[in-house]
Enzyme design. Structure first.
Site: not given
Length: 774
Positions: A114, A116
């Site tokens: 993802y 991040w």
């Protein structure tokens, strides 16, 4: 060899910091001196690096170590782990990857990430895992993101691309002094603007909003939560029922139409399909006039206020902002299409201070004036597998392999993912209906996870490989909205036996015979120098010089000047729609889309429309579950990152995530501030600590995302979450057949006092181990 920095820097998603060290490990962080409003999230980073939840050695689920994929997935999340040596772990991972691709093809590998996990350009987990999987033949991927999936799908149909969503916004300096009225659907939240995906040097939302206010703009914040916009902005607060924003905008549009306040010339020259929209507003196709009175009944706002706001909009240079959050709901495509429709009727698109934009305040840097530079990143290579899924449909894929689904005009089939490889991100945080995900997560043959801490995703894996944190590696950060390049210096040795993703994938690539293709003969330093060289070339193309790499590395931070010239969103198109057509089929803004209409989706017709949510306060389900849950972004962490840190833990109530509720709703249930409460619906239940606040509209409760999932009975779907993770409550259904985005903000719950002895929160501790090697 990398030169010694004059003073070490750390570049993160929530800010850039000067590092204080005792000579061997960091002991303090000071925000970059140019940041006017630094985030306190960094306060948690130093202690969390060696917290009890840190993964120190490779670990394998006991039965998987004994029997491999034949063990099955039923015990995932509950069974103890066995710590092993790196060589054994790498051999097992390489063997599983090779087995699945040979027996079932590369499409049977789902590559999850993802993005991040790091703000760096090199140690970017998503790039690392995708590059590795591509060099071994490809993988099933995801498209979109959880932040704005529905918007990402609808906007290209309406305006031809995604400008004004994640980039290309009208800058603050063309709003301040030009916009007379700024209407913010979903507000502009200071807590959300603490972070930015590409790193940042300066937090700018506050100065942007205040510059507009001080230049005379009137601000209106439309949200069920008052502090979605900072009090100092002086905004009017409108608090409609959640999920009713489209009805409100239709009421505004009807007033513009019925009082002849719409811009007929702009609609005729720059849009197509307005006649269909006008007919809908007047109730011709369905017998329902979308008047302010009709909207008032749905929104529970005064009809005369709606009419007055429409008149103010037409009489002013008006800018419409919409938070990313509004499209994370049933029919989430509609608020975005409706915003463009309303802005088109006002006729100010492309003018300074006029038009629309999405995501101001959703992350830092939206609205900053920036150069058009394609910042370099680690190349991911080419994926030989064509299969993909919308990012929020992972549980559907695991539960229903081979079954058909609709997406953006196509009918596709879910692939059969036999191996899930996850590096960077925590799906047991950002996915909805976690009890359903627990059941789905049992289906694959093998699950491999890279993580630095024992998050729920790591606990539900078969093989867990410990990775370094930002403190423990060097990297290059190019803040994509923030006119900054920063060195992120290695500040400490890895905890335990942690390795960075690049080292892990390099070792696996060597075992699978593709080491040279993966590394290209470069190590960490060589890649960072290479990426900086590319950045320097691209910056030179806009006539800006930056230091050579060694000087940059010693300095730590290099800032770029603001561009001299900036434009509003769609300025060229406004000036000459024939010379600068949009990439829609008509070349114009499509208020009615023939293409979308041709898909035949009842949940996303050919123009923006009011489609009531399955779960909102106007639904029949509200009789059983009369509170609308807003599971918004947290103030004390980024998503679930550093929930185990001191800053997030200090905000909790008896160790539970705080839930905010209006005092009247609390009194009606006999609840008081500080109580431990049970929040529940038919999908699940969690415990939370109650905090009463009149900053919420009555009937609305707020429980931030990111508390680490902590089921009372690990591995069992339906178990009570002890910690306050709202995604045991949120629905896992697509926004529509068009966008298939997450719909977390269409969620009804009930709340009661928890009368039993509250079980201890254990999510920040390591899982059970069967044995430990010395």
């Amino acid at each position: 060899m990398l030169p010694t920095p004059e003073r070490p820097t750390l570049a993160t998603h929530w800010g850039t910091y000067r590092v204080h060290s005792d000579g061997s490990v960091p002991v303090g962080l000071s925000p970059y001196e140019g940041d006017p409003n630094p985030s306190p999230i960094a306060d948690a980073m130093i202690a969390a690096r060696t917290s009890p939840a840190r993964i120190l050695r490779p670990a394998i689920r006991r039965s998987f170590l004994e029997r491999g994929a034949a063990a099955g997935g039923e015990a995932r999340g509950a069974e103890p782990f066995v710590e092993v040596e790196w060589e054994q772990a790498l051999a097992i991972v390489a063997g599983e990857v090779d087995r699945v691709r040979k027996d079932h093809g590369n499409a049977a590998i789902y590559g999850g990430s993802y993005g991040w996990a790091s703000a760096g350009r090199f140690h970017h987990a998503q790039s690392q895992i995708h590059r590795f999987l591509n060099v071994i033949g490809g993988y099933t991927r995801s498209v979109q993101n959880y932040s704005f999936a529905a918007a990402d799908t609808i906007l290209p149909h309406v305006i031809g691309d995604r400008r004004g969503l994640a980039s290309g916004h009208t800058p603050w300096r063309l709003l301040a002094g030009h916009a007379e009225l700024i209407v913010m659907f979903g507000g502009a939240s200071p807590k959300n603007a603490q972070v930015s995906s590409g790193g940042l040097s300066r937090h700018t939302l506050r100065e942007g909003i205040l510059a507009c206010r001080d230049a005379g703009a009137r601000l209106v914040s439309i949200s069920p939560i008052r502090d979605d916009t900072a009090t100092e902005a002086g905004a009017e607060w409108w608090a409609p029922r959640p999920n009713s924003d489209v009805a409100l905008m239709l009421g505004l549009c009807h007033t513009l139409l019925s009082e002849n306040l719409h811009d007929r010339d702009f609609l005729a020259s720059h849009t197509t399909g307005f006649e269909r929209v006008a007919a809908y507003l007047l109730g011709e196709p369905d017998g329902v006039v979308k008047s302010a009175d009709w909207a008032a009944a749905l929104c529970e706002l005064p009809a005369e206020d709606i009419r007055a706001l429409a008149r103010r909009m037409a009489a002013s240079r008006t800018f419409l902002m919409m938070s990313w959050s509004l499209q994370r709901a049933d029919h989430g495509e509609q608020p975005y299409w409706m915003t463009v429709t309303l802005a088109a009727m006002l006729g100010q698109i492309g003018l300074p201070g006029g038009g629309f934009g999405f995501g101001y305040g959703s992350v830092n840097g939206v609205g900053n004036a920036a150069h058009e530079i394609a910042w370099p990143s680690l190349p991911q290579g080419s994926n030989a597998v064509e299969d993909f899924i919308p990012v929020a449909r992972i549980a559907d894929m695991l539960l229903h392999p081979g079954e058909p689904y609709d997406f953006n005009g196509e009918q596709r089939r879910y692939p059969h993912a036999r191996l899930v490889y996850w590096a960077g991100g925590n799906p047991f945080h950002h996915h909805q209906d976690l009890n359903r995900l627990v059941a789905a997560w049992k289906r694959p043959e093998t699950i491999i996870v890279h993580d630095a801490w024992w998050t729920a995703t790591a606990r539900h894996a078969d093989i867990v490989l410990p990775v370094t944190t930002q403190f423990e590696r060097n990297d290059l950060v190019c803040a994509n909205r923030d006119l900054m390049l920063a060195a992120s210096h290695r500040l400490a040795d890895p905890a335990g036996e942690a390795r960075d993703d690049f080292a892990i994938f390099s070792a696996l690539a060597a075992r699978l015979g593709v080491e040279e293709a993966f590394t290209e003969g470069r190590d960490e330093e060589s890649w960072i120098r290479h990426l900086y060289g590319l950045a320097r070339q691209r910056i030179a193309a806009v006539d800006i010089e930056i230091p050579d790499f060694d000087q940059f590395w010693r300095d730590g931070i290099t800032l770029l000047p603001e561009p001299a010239k900036v434009k509003p969103l769609l300025a060229d198109f406004r000036a000459d729609p024939h010379a600068y057509p949009l990439t829609t089929p008509s070349g114009l803004i499509e208020l009615f889309s023939e293409r979308i209409a041709s898909f035949g989706y009842a949940d996303c017709p050919g123009h923006a429309a009011w489609l009531p949510s399955a779960e909102w306060l106007g639904a029949a389900a509200a009789k059983r579950f009369p509170l609308h849950l807003i599971s918004n972004q947290p103030a004390t962490r980024l998503h679930s990152q550093y929930d185990n840190g001191s800053h997030a833990r200090a905000s909790k109530i008896a160790g539970r995530e705080p839930l905010r509720m209006h005092p009247d709703d609390a009194a009606a249930r006999g609840l008081r501030d500080g109580d431990i409460v049970r929040v529940f619906n038919d999908r699940g239940a969690c415990l939370a600590g109650l905090r009463t606040s009149d900053a919420l509209r009555p009937g609305v409760v707020q429980l931030a995302t990111g508390a680490w999932f902590d089921p009372l009975q690990p591995g069992e779907p339906g178990s009570l979450d002890k910690h306050g993770n709202p995604n045991v409550l949120t629905p896992d259904r697509g926004t529509s057949r068009l966008g298939q985005g997450p719909s977390a903000h269409s969620c009804l719950v009930e709340i009661e006092a928890y009368r039993e002895s509250a079980p201890p929160v254990t999510s920040h501790e390591p899982p059970p181990f069967f044995s430990r090697q010395p």
